[in-house]
Design a protein around this motif. Structure first.
Motif, mmCIF file in Angstrom:
data_model
loop_
_atom_site.group_PDB
_atom_site.id
_atom_site.type_symbol
_atom_site.label_atom_id
_atom_site.label_comp_id
_atom_site.label_asym_id
_atom_site.label_seq_id
_atom_site.Cartn_x
_atom_site.Cartn_y
_atom_site.Cartn_z
ATOM 1 N N VAL A 102 0.876 -1.162 0.000
ATOM 2 C CA VAL A 102 0.000 0.000 0.000
ATOM 3 C C VAL A 102 0.918 1.218 0.000
ATOM 4 O O VAL A 102 1.603 1.487 0.996
ATOM 5 N N ALA A 103 0.964 1.916 -1.121
ATOM 6 C CA ALA A 103 1.842 3.068 -1.293
ATOM 7 C C ALA A 103 1.003 4.336 -1.145
ATOM 8 O O ALA A 103 0.111 4.586 -1.952
ATOM 9 N N GLU A 104 1.295 5.103 -0.094
ATOM 10 C CA GLU A 104 0.504 6.300 0.214
ATOM 11 C C GLU A 104 1.359 7.557 0.130
ATOM 12 O O GLU A 104 2.507 7.551 0.546
ATOM 13 N N ARG A 105 0.766 8.588 -0.392
ATOM 14 C CA ARG A 105 1.359 9.929 -0.310
ATOM 15 C C ARG A 105 0.437 10.736 0.591
ATOM 16 O O ARG A 105 -0.777 10.553 0.583
ATOM 17 N N PHE A 106 1.036 11.637 1.376
ATOM 18 C CA PHE A 106 0.243 12.406 2.332
ATOM 19 C C PHE A 106 0.796 13.812 2.479
ATOM 20 O O PHE A 106 1.882 14.127 2.004
ATOM 21 N N ARG A 107 0.011 14.643 3.163
ATOM 22 C CA ARG A 107 0.464 15.986 3.518
ATOM 23 C C ARG A 107 0.192 16.194 4.999
ATOM 24 O O ARG A 107 -0.737 15.592 5.564
ATOM 25 N N VAL A 108 1.000 17.027 5.621
ATOM 26 C CA VAL A 108 0.818 17.355 7.037
ATOM 27 C C VAL A 108 -0.270 18.411 7.149
ATOM 28 O O VAL A 108 -0.263 19.405 6.419
ATOM 29 N N VAL A 109 -1.204 18.179 8.072
ATOM 30 C CA VAL A 109 -2.281 19.158 8.286
ATOM 31 C C VAL A 109 -2.310 19.690 9.719
ATOM 32 O O VAL A 109 -3.118 20.557 10.043
ATOM 33 N N GLY A 110 -1.428 19.187 10.585
ATOM 34 C CA GLY A 110 -1.354 19.677 11.952
ATOM 35 C C GLY A 110 -0.246 18.982 12.713
ATOM 36 O O GLY A 110 0.167 17.889 12.352
ATOM 37 N N THR A 111 0.275 19.648 13.751
ATOM 38 C CA THR A 111 1.336 19.057 14.553
ATOM 39 C C THR A 111 1.012 19.184 16.029
ATOM 40 O O THR A 111 0.210 20.024 16.435
ATOM 41 N N GLY A 112 1.655 18.328 16.832
ATOM 42 C CA GLY A 112 1.537 18.394 18.267
ATOM 43 C C GLY A 112 0.183 17.940 18.777
ATOM 44 O O GLY A 112 -0.638 17.400 18.049
ATOM 45 N N SER A 113 -0.040 18.154 20.048
ATOM 46 C CA SER A 113 -1.314 17.803 20.679
ATOM 47 C C SER A 113 -2.333 18.897 20.439
ATOM 48 O O SER A 113 -1.965 20.057 20.308
ATOM 49 N N PRO A 114 -3.616 18.546 20.362
ATOM 50 C CA PRO A 114 -4.642 19.557 20.093
ATOM 51 C C PRO A 114 -4.751 20.555 21.224
ATOM 52 O O PRO A 114 -4.365 20.317 22.320
#
Length: 140
Positions: free
Chosen positions: A128-140
């Motif tokens: 399963v080859a996935e590409r992704f983007r970061v949409v947030g970091t750390g704890s909410p």
């Protein structure tokens, strides 16, 4: 939606390998990941879909970063190209280096223990080859 509302995603196994993967996502070097289709099937998990978001966990089980899947392909290992290998953010120069590292991991004690056997890993093994983007970091 906070991290707690998202399904967790754990890279490799807790420890240095996972820590390097999380750091590579946070630095922007890692924008792709690969899983063995057989692991998804054994776990009874659906293959991720584009648009799905995950809370990537650190080695302590805490959410470190939120990603959104932008592309998913189920392909034989032989179809992974140099561009995808480099997008894994692990310093692979080409698909051959990616392949060697993934063959070793997929045949590791951890994976074999989870599956109950050592998987067959060859040109036709489905990943399963996935590409992704970061949409947030750390704890909410």
């Amino acid at each position: 939606m906070g991290h707690d509302d998202l399904p967790p995603l754990e890279l490799a196994f807790p420890g240095p390998e996972r820590d390097r993967g999380v750091a590579a996502i946070l630095s922007g070097h890692k924008t792709a990941l690969t899983g063995l289709l057989e692991i998804y099937e054994h776990a009874g998990e659906a293959v991720p879909a584009a648009g799905q978001r995950f809370a990537v966990l650190d080695s302590d089980g805490r959410p470190a970063v939120t990603i959104e899947v932008v592309e998913v392909r189920v392909v034989p290992m032989k179809e992974i190209d140099d561009d995808f290998a480099r997008a894994e953010g692990r310093g692979y120069a080409d698909a051959a280096q990616w392949r060697a590292a993934h063959e070793e991991f997929f045949r590791s004690e951890g994976v074999s223990g989870f599956l109950g056997h050592t998987p067959v890993v060859d040109d036709d093994t489905l990943v399963v080859a996935e590409r992704f983007r970061v949409v947030g970091t750390g704890s909410p």
